[in-house]
Design a protein around this motif. Sequence first.
Motif, short mmCIF file in Angstrom:
data_model
loop_
_atom_site.label_atom_id
_atom_site.label_comp_id
_atom_site.label_asym_id
_atom_site.label_seq_id
_atom_site.Cartn_x
_atom_site.Cartn_y
_atom_site.Cartn_z
N GLU A 135 60.13 -27.69 58.27
CA GLU A 135 61.44 -27.47 58.89
C GLU A 135 62.39 -26.80 57.90
O GLU A 135 63.12 -25.87 58.26
N LEU A 136 62.40 -27.24 56.65
CA LEU A 136 63.23 -26.60 55.63
C LEU A 136 62.81 -25.14 55.46
O LEU A 136 63.67 -24.25 55.36
N ALA A 137 61.51 -24.88 55.45
CA ALA A 137 61.03 -23.50 55.31
C ALA A 137 61.57 -22.62 56.44
O ALA A 137 61.98 -21.48 56.21
N ARG A 138 61.59 -23.16 57.65
CA ARG A 138 62.14 -22.40 58.78
C ARG A 138 63.62 -22.11 58.55
O ARG A 138 64.11 -21.02 58.87
N GLN A 139 64.34 -23.08 58.02
CA GLN A 139 65.77 -22.92 57.80
C GLN A 139 66.09 -21.86 56.74
O GLN A 139 67.14 -21.24 56.79
N VAL A 140 65.19 -21.69 55.78
CA VAL A 140 65.49 -20.77 54.67
C VAL A 140 64.75 -19.44 54.74
O VAL A 140 64.81 -18.66 53.81
N GLY A 141 64.05 -19.18 55.86
CA GLY A 141 63.49 -17.85 55.99
C GLY A 141 62.10 -17.72 56.59
O GLY A 141 61.66 -16.61 56.89
N ALA A 142 61.37 -18.80 56.76
CA ALA A 142 60.04 -18.69 57.37
C ALA A 142 60.18 -18.29 58.83
O ALA A 142 61.02 -18.83 59.54
N THR A 143 59.37 -17.36 59.25
CA THR A 143 59.38 -16.95 60.65
C THR A 143 58.39 -17.76 61.48
O THR A 143 58.45 -17.74 62.71
N ALA A 144 57.48 -18.46 60.79
CA ALA A 144 56.52 -19.34 61.46
C ALA A 144 56.16 -20.46 60.50
O ALA A 144 56.24 -20.29 59.28
N ALA A 145 55.78 -21.59 61.05
CA ALA A 145 55.39 -22.75 60.23
C ALA A 145 54.11 -23.33 60.81
O ALA A 145 54.00 -23.52 62.02
N VAL A 146 53.15 -23.60 59.92
CA VAL A 146 51.84 -24.10 60.33
C VAL A 146 51.54 -25.36 59.53
O VAL A 146 51.59 -25.35 58.30
N ASN A 147 51.21 -26.44 60.24
CA ASN A 147 50.84 -27.68 59.57
C ASN A 147 49.34 -27.64 59.31
O ASN A 147 48.54 -27.66 60.24
N SER A 148 48.96 -27.57 58.02
CA SER A 148 47.54 -27.45 57.66
C SER A 148 46.78 -28.74 57.86
O SER A 148 45.56 -28.77 57.69
N GLY A 149 47.47 -29.80 58.23
CA GLY A 149 46.80 -31.05 58.55
C GLY A 149 46.32 -31.10 59.99
O GLY A 149 45.58 -32.01 60.37
N GLN A 183 57.20 -10.86 58.27
CA GLN A 183 56.79 -12.17 58.74
C GLN A 183 56.49 -13.05 57.54
O GLN A 183 55.83 -12.62 56.60
N VAL A 184 57.01 -14.27 57.56
CA VAL A 184 56.79 -15.22 56.46
C VAL A 184 56.28 -16.51 57.09
O VAL A 184 56.98 -17.13 57.88
N VAL A 185 55.06 -16.88 56.74
CA VAL A 185 54.42 -18.05 57.33
C VAL A 185 54.39 -19.18 56.30
O VAL A 185 53.81 -19.02 55.23
N ALA A 186 55.03 -20.28 56.61
CA ALA A 186 55.00 -21.46 55.75
C ALA A 186 53.82 -22.32 56.19
O ALA A 186 53.60 -22.53 57.38
N ILE A 187 53.07 -22.83 55.21
CA ILE A 187 51.93 -23.71 55.50
C ILE A 187 52.10 -24.95 54.64
O ILE A 187 52.24 -24.85 53.42
N ASP A 188 52.08 -26.11 55.27
CA ASP A 188 52.27 -27.37 54.55
C ASP A 188 51.74 -28.50 55.41
O ASP A 188 51.52 -28.33 56.60
N LEU A 189 51.58 -29.65 54.78
CA LEU A 189 51.19 -30.87 55.50
C LEU A 189 52.41 -31.66 55.97
O LEU A 189 52.30 -32.50 56.85
N ASP A 190 53.56 -31.40 55.36
CA ASP A 190 54.76 -32.19 55.59
C ASP A 190 55.70 -31.48 56.57
O ASP A 190 56.20 -30.38 56.29
#
Length: 163
Positions: free
Chosen positions: A23-37, A11-18
């Motif tokens: 979305e790019l993180a999801r495209q290149v391998g993130a299994t989940a994305a969390v907006n820290s904002g 599992q690879v979780v991307a965390i960003d405000l943007d």
Amino acid sequence: MATAGLHGAAQVVAIDLDENRLELARQVGATAAVNSGHEGWADRVRDLTDGHGVDVAVEAVGIPVTFGMCTAMVRPGGSVANVGVHGAPVQLDLQDLWIQNISISMGLVNTTSLGMLLKLVAAGRLPAEAFVTHRFALDDIGSAYETFGDAARTHAVKVLLSR
């Protein structure tokens, strides 16, 4: 994001405000994305890890708040890898990290893995092209710097200059 799965991360979780970077993180391998904002982002990360925290947290921004986020979300016995370039002091709550047996690594970018990474790109296993969001002629380097410098508005991730 793109290489974590190659090293065994289930599992690879991307965390960003943007949202664009998420979305790019999801495209290149993130299994989940969390907006820290968004409120509750830390709870979302805890839910994704069954309440344990992440095994490895990678700080890649270089600001004190993101380093603190990494040390707060890593599980006991986990690791924080700091690759962001910090220009300001960061508080290290050693008394809390020590008892949790947290490992912290950091250092300058080196080229020891460059050969392997280039082979992975050539084999189509790393989507390097996905990171290039803007292209400029070398003669237009000023515009390239402006675009990259205003990434929040332009959505620039990597700028490619060519002759």
